[in-house]
Design an enzyme around this catalytic site. Structure first.
Site, PDB file in Angstrom:
ATOM      1  N   TYR A  13       8.885 -66.733 -27.584  1.00 61.47           N
ATOM      2  CA  TYR A  13      10.140 -66.471 -28.619  1.00 61.47           C
ATOM      3  C   TYR A  13      11.091 -67.381 -28.510  1.00 61.47           C
ATOM      4  CZ  TYR A  13      14.458 -64.276 -30.313  1.00 61.47           C
ATOM      5  OH  TYR A  13      15.499 -63.874 -31.217  1.00 61.47           O
ATOM      6  N   ILE A  14      11.923 -67.884 -27.543  1.00 61.06           N
ATOM      7  CA  ILE A  14      12.720 -69.000 -27.416  1.00 61.06           C
ATOM      8  C   ILE A  14      12.201 -70.340 -27.345  1.00 61.06           C
ATOM      9  CG2 ILE A  14      14.992 -69.654 -26.374  1.00 61.06           C
ATOM     10  CD1 ILE A  14      15.206 -67.048 -25.164  1.00 61.06           C
ATOM     11  N   LEU A  35      -0.473 -67.898 -22.855  1.00 58.92           N
ATOM     12  CA  LEU A  35      -0.399 -66.768 -23.973  1.00 58.92           C
ATOM     13  C   LEU A  35      -0.648 -65.520 -23.661  1.00 58.92           C
ATOM     14  CD1 LEU A  35      -3.293 -68.825 -26.356  1.00 58.92           C
ATOM     15  CD2 LEU A  35      -0.699 -68.673 -26.476  1.00 58.92           C
ATOM     16  N   SER A  38       2.128 -64.241 -25.823  1.00 61.44           N
ATOM     17  CA  SER A  38       2.221 -64.844 -27.315  1.00 61.44           C
ATOM     18  C   SER A  38       1.006 -65.040 -27.992  1.00 61.44           C
ATOM     19  CB  SER A  38       3.164 -66.127 -26.935  1.00 61.44           C
ATOM     20  OG  SER A  38       2.356 -66.808 -26.090  1.00 61.44           O
ATOM     21  N   SER A 127      19.638 -66.811 -17.128  1.00 63.57           N
ATOM     22  CA  SER A 127      20.027 -65.787 -17.932  1.00 63.57           C
ATOM     23  C   SER A 127      21.261 -65.201 -17.397  1.00 63.57           C
ATOM     24  CB  SER A 127      18.825 -64.520 -17.893  1.00 63.57           C
ATOM     25  OG  SER A 127      19.681 -63.265 -18.069  1.00 63.57           O
ATOM     26  N   TYR A 152      13.033 -58.942 -11.984  1.00 64.78           N
ATOM     27  CA  TYR A 152      13.088 -59.986 -13.055  1.00 64.78           C
ATOM     28  C   TYR A 152      14.521 -60.715 -12.947  1.00 64.78           C
ATOM     29  CZ  TYR A 152      14.364 -62.078 -17.283  1.00 64.78           C
ATOM     30  OH  TYR A 152      15.202 -63.048 -18.512  1.00 64.78           O
ATOM     31  N   LYS A 156      15.779 -64.902 -11.829  1.00 67.29           N
ATOM     32  CA  LYS A 156      16.354 -65.784 -12.515  1.00 67.29           C
ATOM     33  C   LYS A 156      17.298 -66.616 -11.370  1.00 67.29           C
ATOM     34  CE  LYS A 156      14.458 -65.834 -16.638  1.00 67.29           C
ATOM     35  NZ  LYS A 156      13.891 -66.985 -16.928  1.00 67.29           N
ATOM     36  N   VAL A 220      20.369 -45.064 -28.913  1.00 65.41           N
ATOM     37  CA  VAL A 220      21.437 -45.679 -28.591  1.00 65.41           C
ATOM     38  C   VAL A 220      21.700 -45.315 -27.111  1.00 65.41           C
ATOM     39  CG1 VAL A 220      23.809 -46.182 -28.899  1.00 65.41           C
ATOM     40  CG2 VAL A 220      22.210 -46.013 -30.964  1.00 65.41           C
ATOM     41  N   ARG A 234      27.501 -56.571 -25.667  1.00 68.76           N
ATOM     42  CA  ARG A 234      26.596 -57.765 -25.343  1.00 68.76           C
ATOM     43  C   ARG A 234      27.048 -58.908 -26.119  1.00 68.76           C
ATOM     44  NH1 ARG A 234      25.625 -54.613 -21.946  1.00 68.76           N
ATOM     45  NH2 ARG A 234      23.866 -54.083 -21.310  1.00 68.76           N
ATOM     46  N   ARG A 298      20.867 -46.117 -20.074  1.00 64.12           N
ATOM     47  CA  ARG A 298      19.355 -46.582 -19.705  1.00 64.12           C
ATOM     48  C   ARG A 298      19.725 -47.166 -18.263  1.00 64.12           C
ATOM     49  NH1 ARG A 298      16.442 -51.562 -22.957  1.00 64.12           N
ATOM     50  NH2 ARG A 298      18.233 -52.460 -22.353  1.00 64.12           N
TER      51      ARG A 298
END
Ligand code: UFG
Length: 342
Positions: A13-14, A35, A38, A127, A152, A156, A220, A234, A298
């Site tokens: 994506y980015i 891949l 992606s 991030s 995750y 970072k 939500v 955010r 969440r």
């Protein structure tokens, strides 16, 4: 002669948006991507936008022999932008070793090759997750980092440290960690964008899929946060604005304009928006009516975060420019093209 840049994760994506901006600024790009998250078609769509199909090799950077072989064959790479990583927060809680292996070993392999094959510059895709829930907002680059709720997030933070320490020990290397806030939207051509596999984890893809009728309703997550309307806040940044910051960072390193060998920048808009505000803006920008319901929070979500962008504004001369409505509309146009909605 144009500079040769390796973009790992360049079909993601980015990554794909950054490849477009690099090529449009005259850089020669080679992509490495396994891949796993992606599609190879992204290369054709990058070519449709820029007129140039980037060079591409498919492999996972965790494979050290394959990575070395790549650098042996591809001489003259002057800089790396390292996006390639596993990125599903929930999955990382279930499979921590997979995440630590994929994200940390690939970073180590790249740095070892940089030293061995004299590739001096690297930009790392970090991030805002490294800040956890900060006590003081907005967050500056000096805001203390915290343990993350997810493996995750920890990858970072640890990768930032691996990079910082490797640069300290190898003064021929320079690097920049870019801490992204919440990237959203798609290229104005609607030829590239975010394509989550399965049920989207992130807010905007879930919104566009709901508007497209693929999901019944948006959930939500929480309306009892200490925010103006109770939903979480955010800092949502347009992915093309974000991609442009990478070009600026690369230019800074290639021209030796960096102040220290290792630098860190926040990339956000400086403005926080709640989930309910995003829903409202999406409806206004697109004319679509969104079905949603409030459900409990969440696990692992923080209440609010947004960036202090002064350092990036001043040092990089970069600023997020796109309006939120245009960004949300670009996400919707992308979803419509992918789903062939007229
Ligand atoms: N949200 C919903 N419903 C959804 C999806 C998200 O209400 O279906 C809410 C979330 O609770 C959160 C906000 O929308 O308040 C944004 O959620 P995202 O999942 O889009 O983004 P996050 O801020 O949770 O995630 C981002 C990055 C991750 C990173 C994480 C760490 O996308 O890569 O920050 O905080 F790990």
């Amino acid at each position: 002669m144009s500079h040769k840049i390796l973009v790992t994760g360049g079909t993601g994506y980015i990554g794909s948006h950054t490849v477009v901006e690099l090529q449009e600024s005259g850089y020669k790009v080679i992509i490495v991507d396994d891949l796993s998250n992606s599609n190879i078609n992204v290369l054709d769509n990058i070519e449709k936008i820029t007129g140039v199909k980037p060079a591409f090799e498919k492999f996972n950077l965790v494979d050290s022999e394959r990575t070395e072989d790549f650098f042996r064959r591809n001489v003259g790479i002057e800089a790396i932008i390292h996006f390639a990583a596993s990125k599903a927060v929930g999955e990382s809680v279930e499979k921590p070793l997979l995440y630590y292996r994929n994200n940390l070993v690939s970073m180590i392999n790249l740095l070892e090759c940089q030293i061995k094959f004299d590739v001096p510059n690297i930009v790392f895709s970090s991030s805002c997750t490294v800040y956890g829930q900060p006590n003081i907002l907005p967050v500056t680059e000096e805001t203390p980092r915290q343990d993350s709720e997810s493996p995750y997030g920890n990858t970072k933070r640890v990768n930032e440290d691996i990079l910082r320490d490797s640069i300290a020990a190898n003064p021929q290397l320079t690097g920049i960690s870019l801490r992204y806030f919440n990237p959203i939207g798609a290229h104005s051509s609607a030829l590239i964008g975010e394509l989550p596999s399965g049920i989207p984890n992130n807010l905007v893809p879930f919104i566009t899929q709901t508007a497209a009728g693929i999901r019944g309703e948006l959930k939500v997550f929480g309306d009892d946060y200490n925010t103006s309307d109770g939903s979480a806040i955010r800092d949502y940044i347009n992915v093309v604005d974000l991609a442009k910051a990478h070009v600026v960072a690369i230019r800074r390193l290639l021209k030796g304009k960096n102040k220290t060998n290792y630098e860190v920048f926040n990339l956000g808009t400086g403005k926080g928006l709640s989930v309910l505000e995003i829903i409202n803006k999406f409806e206004k920008a697109t004319g679509a009516k969104l079905k949603y319901k409030i459900v409990p929070r969440r696990t692992g979500d923080i209440e609010k975060i947004w960036a202090d962008t002064n350092l990036a504004n001043k040092e990089l001369g970069w600023k997020a420019e796109k309006e939120l409505e245009e960004t949300l509309l670009s996400a919707w146009n992308w979803e419509k093209r992918v789903r062939e909605i007229k």
